[in-house]
Design a protein around this motif. Structure first.
Motif, PDB file in Angstrom:
ATOM      1  N   SER A  12       2.430  15.959  30.940  1.00  0.00           N
ATOM      2  CA  SER A  12       2.320  14.582  31.486  1.00  0.00           C
ATOM      3  C   SER A  12       1.865  13.651  30.372  1.00  0.00           C
ATOM      4  O   SER A  12       2.540  13.545  29.354  1.00  0.00           O
ATOM      5  N   GLU A  13       0.684  13.066  30.536  1.00  0.00           N
ATOM      6  CA  GLU A  13       0.227  12.118  29.523  1.00  0.00           C
ATOM      7  C   GLU A  13      -0.576  12.796  28.416  1.00  0.00           C
ATOM      8  O   GLU A  13      -0.896  12.193  27.405  1.00  0.00           O
ATOM      9  N   PHE A  14      -0.934  14.048  28.665  1.00  0.00           N
ATOM     10  CA  PHE A  14      -1.831  14.735  27.743  1.00  0.00           C
ATOM     11  C   PHE A  14      -1.055  15.497  26.659  1.00  0.00           C
ATOM     12  O   PHE A  14      -0.151  16.264  26.970  1.00  0.00           O
ATOM     13  N   LYS A  45       1.752  30.248  22.657  1.00  0.00           N
ATOM     14  CA  LYS A  45       2.722  30.398  23.754  1.00  0.00           C
ATOM     15  C   LYS A  45       4.070  29.778  23.368  1.00  0.00           C
ATOM     16  O   LYS A  45       5.121  30.261  23.791  1.00  0.00           O
ATOM     17  N   GLY A  49       7.797  31.735  22.880  1.00  0.00           N
ATOM     18  CA  GLY A  49       8.890  31.336  23.770  1.00  0.00           C
ATOM     19  C   GLY A  49       8.472  31.224  25.217  1.00  0.00           C
ATOM     20  O   GLY A  49       9.302  31.143  26.111  1.00  0.00           O
ATOM     21  N   LEU A  50       7.170  31.240  25.476  1.00  0.00           N
ATOM     22  CA  LEU A  50       6.703  31.114  26.865  1.00  0.00           C
ATOM     23  C   LEU A  50       6.679  29.657  27.294  1.00  0.00           C
ATOM     24  O   LEU A  50       6.826  29.340  28.471  1.00  0.00           O
ATOM     25  N   ARG A  52       8.195  25.722  26.156  1.00  0.00           N
ATOM     26  CA  ARG A  52       9.176  25.064  25.293  1.00  0.00           C
ATOM     27  C   ARG A  52       8.518  23.834  24.671  1.00  0.00           C
ATOM     28  O   ARG A  52       7.928  23.028  25.400  1.00  0.00           O
ATOM     29  N   PRO A  80      -2.351  38.946  24.644  1.00  0.00           N
ATOM     30  CA  PRO A  80      -2.869  37.690  25.180  1.00  0.00           C
ATOM     31  C   PRO A  80      -4.390  37.673  25.280  1.00  0.00           C
ATOM     32  O   PRO A  80      -5.032  38.733  25.211  1.00  0.00           O
ATOM     33  N   GLU A  82      -6.165  36.891  27.912  1.00  0.00           N
ATOM     34  CA  GLU A  82      -6.531  37.619  29.139  1.00  0.00           C
ATOM     35  C   GLU A  82      -5.304  38.371  29.631  1.00  0.00           C
ATOM     36  O   GLU A  82      -4.477  37.807  30.352  1.00  0.00           O
TER      37      GLU A  82
ATOM     38  N   GLU B 105       3.009  37.404  32.480  1.00  0.00           N
ATOM     39  CA  GLU B 105       3.162  37.058  31.066  1.00  0.00           C
ATOM     40  C   GLU B 105       3.641  38.257  30.257  1.00  0.00           C
ATOM     41  O   GLU B 105       4.425  38.116  29.326  1.00  0.00           O
ATOM     42  N   MET B 114      14.606  34.993  30.114  1.00  0.00           N
ATOM     43  CA  MET B 114      13.802  34.642  31.276  1.00  0.00           C
ATOM     44  C   MET B 114      14.654  34.644  32.550  1.00  0.00           C
ATOM     45  O   MET B 114      14.193  34.953  33.629  1.00  0.00           O
ATOM     46  N   HIS B 290      10.436  26.794  34.999  1.00  0.00           N
ATOM     47  CA  HIS B 290       9.343  27.361  34.201  1.00  0.00           C
ATOM     48  C   HIS B 290       9.110  26.522  32.948  1.00  0.00           C
ATOM     49  O   HIS B 290       7.981  26.150  32.636  1.00  0.00           O
ATOM     50  N   TYR B 291      10.179  26.230  32.226  1.00  0.00           N
ATOM     51  CA  TYR B 291      10.027  25.507  30.964  1.00  0.00           C
ATOM     52  C   TYR B 291       9.623  24.050  31.171  1.00  0.00           C
ATOM     53  O   TYR B 291       8.904  23.486  30.363  1.00  0.00           O
ATOM     54  N   ARG B 301      -4.086  20.438  34.107  1.00  0.00           N
ATOM     55  CA  ARG B 301      -3.766  19.403  33.141  1.00  0.00           C
ATOM     56  C   ARG B 301      -4.980  18.525  32.891  1.00  0.00           C
ATOM     57  O   ARG B 301      -5.701  18.167  33.815  1.00  0.00           O
ATOM     58  N   SER B 302      -5.147  18.161  31.637  1.00  0.00           N
ATOM     59  CA  SER B 302      -6.287  17.304  31.302  1.00  0.00           C
ATOM     60  C   SER B 302      -5.840  15.863  31.284  1.00  0.00           C
ATOM     61  O   SER B 302      -4.682  15.557  31.051  1.00  0.00           O
ATOM     62  N   LYS B 304      -5.550  12.115  29.790  1.00  0.00           N
ATOM     63  CA  LYS B 304      -5.415  11.602  28.435  1.00  0.00           C
ATOM     64  C   LYS B 304      -6.696  10.889  28.002  1.00  0.00           C
ATOM     65  O   LYS B 304      -7.146  10.992  26.870  1.00  0.00           O
TER      66      LYS B 304
END
Lengths: 257, 569
Positions: A12-14, A45, A49-50, A52, A80, A82, B105, B114, B290-291, B301-302, B304
């Protein structure tokens, strides 16, 4: 070789990772360090390739991680931070399953290789148990066996030694050094700075998704003038603890019970 | 790709079905009985149906053969129902798999595309959805094909297997695609997504309940499809273009020796190809989902900008009257909040009992007009499954889903009896809501029951209290505290109940016995003697329920306080 070419990831914005470029050569252990939430795991990641990248790309042994991701994965091993593993399989079944996926030929040689790794990491006795019964350290060890079993050229390790007993940690250190001397490319992140200082040929420090320092220990010492060890360098570059607040908290907490 | 999918399937199936015991010392040794009981049950079921076919088949074969010859599309309704059920139960499957991809994972880093991984997960759902139909259908087809004189009759059974897998694939992949498209449209809109989940899940429950209804009342049980068929007709298609028709005409046609037409074969092939294409589309869209991060959890999500968070005063009190102490108050707040935040779960909990009501009430209706005399009584007792289920879900299931949080409760030395009581009390507002709805229905449909309404309403609340406590106690004995509150668990994607073995039977049937028995008794004394007697029985029944709650909540609390950490960690 691992090449990160301007990797950027936004949610998103982050922006978690900003235009990150670095290279890890064969026969090198590269330490990716940074405070919590600085973008280390997101970077790893993307290399795996986990995730993009929003922009930029990376190459793993020459394979582009966007257009040729399966070939890139084939030469990599990953542990990983965890590990989430198939709980209803035994350790032995899981490793054999991984070997199948990597198309390792079945037979006594494969069994011997697996047995050797399990014994090295002290989990041979538990290999017939369901993974759901494993402790955190054992899960991490079995995850490392899974990463090593297909003899990858490139290893990506996220906090590989966290939660591992001293004997296991020493074994891992020796294995990594051995693989490095045989030409493996290893990228690792860790918060145990002594390990990074001891193992890594070069170190990259990222903060808020950007690389703020990169180089050998000597080069980093020059950047953070007057600091001797990696912990001092790290704190000088990323910011140390807030002593005033700590003192304030300790005053407020009074005598501990 | 195929070999990758097969290897992945092997892993998932290995996790779900383990006929031999695990050798390791740390693992729980399950007895041969426990390991083999699903296979034995399945085998017995198949043998049972086969025996019935062998015994009854020859007598009814001429009738079956005649019916199929006169209308080869006879089974279309049932076959179409397979598609419908697969569709309804799979709407959120792909979205859930992608949303939980962090839990696999170890698979995603393997040198497999995938798409193959997501395709395998969908195929697994197809297999699970097919088991029931195949278990019922294979012995029937094999049995009848042995009786049939048709030359190729024996081929009808493998063809039935193929067609069933095709039908289920169609339903599952369509449902999965719709779920993914739905999440794409609602990406980032949490509140709207929750409302959407609630409406869709609720709609699926109501729709499937209506389907049961149509089976009892309809001439052929196919009324649900009527509008679809009408729509197809209005678009210039005939009603014979449904996948169910293709499956019926081929498998049943082969069974009785009808010549297969090219049109029918082409139609079946077209549907088979469509199901392959849809499965593939599902995997491609899952990979994109997923991607792209449509399904990324918003809370991860943090922001901004650094926004200082101001916490309001901490005083969770969901039901002030019941919150007699802090532990109960916190338990009520936690339970309602955690369920409310998962719209799918909330709709399953609130509307799920509709399915039970349908199964209990409709068979009696199906008897005919003479059962109409029972209508007022049935309307009244239809509330009971709601009262019971809310108790079982909110106290029984939710105490299991506490999982690792039990450690915090144990470390804080929380009074677990009070904590269990909080969970039970948290179900009361929902029972009260259901009571209001049923009261309105009863007031409109059956005025003769008005006099009993207050008694029914009050008793349903007490039934919830007792049911919740019984279920919580059963959960404390046989709960799988590592279970996650999902429709499909990611541990091998096997659907498992949070409470296992005899405990789930105890959690379900003991409250049923109490609820239906108690309320029926109360109403019976009113019907046969005087409504006043109902109100004389009510306090007794209430005291019994309260006593049950007290005893079982205490029992559950003690067991939960003593539960070992290995059970939930």
């Amino acid at each position: 070789m691992i090449e990160s070419l301007g990797l950027t990831k936004t949610f998103s914005e982050f922006t978690a990772v900003k235009d990150l470029s670095f290279k890890v050569e064969p026969g090198e252990i590269y330490g990716l360090l940074g405070p919590n939430g600085s973008g280390k795991s997101t970077t790893m990641k993307m290399l795996l390739g986990l995730l993009r990248p929003t922009s930029g790309t990376a190459r793993i042994a020459g394979h582009d991680i966007i257009n040729d991701v399966v070939a890139a994965k084939r030469v990599m091993g990953y542990v990983p931070e965890e590990p989430v593993l198939p709980e209803r399989l035994t350790g032995w079944e899981f490793i054999n399953y991984v070997a199948d996926i990597w198309r390792m030929p079945r037979g006594s040689q494969r069994q011997q290789d697996i047995e050797e790794l399990l014994t090295l990491l002290d989990i041979s006795d538990a290999s017939n148990d369901l993974i759901e019964t494993y402790s955190k350290g054992m899960s991490r060890k079995i995850s490392l066996v899974a990463a090593l079993v297909h003899r990858p050229k490139i290893l990506i390790l996220d906090e590989v030694q966290a939660g591992i007993d001293p004997r296991g940690a020493a074994t891992i250190k020796e294995i990594l050094n051995g693989l490095r001397s045989k030409g493996a490319t290893i990228l690792m992140s860790t918060h145990i700075l002594e390990i990074a200082e001891e193992l890594c040929v070069r170190i990259g420090i990222i903060k808020d998704g950007s690389m703020i320092a990169e180089g050998t220990m000597d080069e980093l010492r020059m950047m953070a003038e007057g600091q001797r060890n990696l912990e001092e360098i790290f704190l000088a570059l990323t910011g140390g603890p807030d002593m005033q607040r700590i003192a304030q908290y300790l005053r407020g907490s009074g005598e501990s019970s | 790709m195929t070999s990758d999918v097969l290897t992945l399937l092997k892993l998932d199936l290995r996790q779900s079905f383990r006929p031999s015991s695990v050798k390791g010392k740390r693992s729980e040794k399950r007895s041969s009985f426990r390991r083999l009981i699903p296979l034995v049950a399945l085998g017995s079921f198949v043998i049972g149906i086969s025996l019935i076919i062998v015994l009854v088949g020859p007598r009814i074969w001429s009738y079956v053969e005649g019916a199929v010859i006169s209308d080869p599309g006879l089974g279309a309704t049932i076959f179409n129902a397979i598609v419908l059920f697969a569709f309804l139960s799979s709407i959120m499957v792909s979205a859930t798999t992608v949303g939980n991809s962090a839990k696999m994972e170890y698979l995603l880093v393997m040198p497999v595309s995938m798409r193959s991984i997501f395709l395998e997960k969908t195929v697994l759902v197809v297999l699970y959805n097919s088991i029931l139909w195949l278990t019922i259908g294979i012995p029937i087809f094999v049995g009848f094909s042995l009786i049939s004189a048709a030359r190729l009759a024996l081929l009808s059974a493998p063809l039935f297997v193929f067609m069933t897998l095709m039908l289920v694939s169609l339903g599952v992949s369509l449902g999965g695609l719709i779920g993914l498209i739905f999440t794409r449209l609602l990406a980032g809109r949490r509140a709207l997504k929750q409302v959407g989940y609630f409406v869709l899940s609720g709609g699926a429950i109501i729709f499937s309940a209506y389907w049961y209804y149509s089976i009892y009342y309809g001439d052929s049980g196919g009324q649900v499809f009527e509008w679809l068929i009408n729509l197809a007709r209005s678009l210039g298609f005939s009603s014979n273009i449904t996948p169910g028709y293709a499956a019926s005409v081929l498998s049943l046609g082969l069974l009785v020796g009808l010549p297969l037409t090219v049109q029918d074969i082409v139609l079946a092939l077209a549907f088979a190809l469509s199901s392959f294409a849809l499965l593939r589309a599902n995997s491609i869209l899952s990979e994109r989902a997923h991607y792209s991060g449509w399904l990324a959890v918003g809370s991860k999500r943090s922001s901004k900008k650094l926004v200082p968070v101001l916490h309001p005063m901490w005083a969770p009190r969901a039901i002030p009257i019941a919150a007699t102490n802090t532990t109960i108050g916190v338990s009520i707040w936690y339970n309602i909040t955690s369920v409310r935040r998962e719209a799918r779960v909330l709709s399953q909990y609130l509307l799920g009992p509709v399915r039970i009501v349908i199964w209990i009430v409709l068979p009696i209706f199906a008897v005919g007009e003479q059962s109409l005399v029972l209508t007022p009584y049935l309307l009244a007792v239809a509330l009971i499954p709601f009262a019971i289920s809310y108790g079982v879900y909110f106290a029984g299931y939710e105490i299991v889903y506490e999982g690792k949080n039990l450690m915090n409760l144990q470390l804080a030395a929380a009074n677990m009896e009070d904590y269990v009581k909080g969970k039970i009390y948290s179900a009361l507002p929902f029972t009260l809501g259901a009571t209001v709805v049923f009261s309105i229905i009863i007031a409109f449909l059956s005025q003769s029951m008005l006099i009993y309404l207050p008694a029914i309403a009050a008793s349903s609340l007490f039934v919830t209290l007792a049911s919740g406590a019984i279920a919580a106690n059963a959960a404390a004995i046989g709960g799988d505290f590592k279970a996650e509150r999902m429709i499909l668990r990611q541990r091998g994607s096997a659907a498992q109940m949070p409470i296992r073995g005899w405990s789930i039977l105890r959690a379900q049937f003991a409250p049923m016995l109490l609820g239906f028995g108690g309320v029926s008794l109360m109403l019976a004394v009113g019907f046969f003697f005087n409504p006043l007697f109902t109100y004389l029985v009510l306090p007794v029944f209430s005291i019994v329920c309260l006593q049950i709650m007290k005893t079982y909540a205490h029992g559950a609390g003690v067991k939960l306080a003593q539960i070992e950490a290995t059970k939930y960690l």
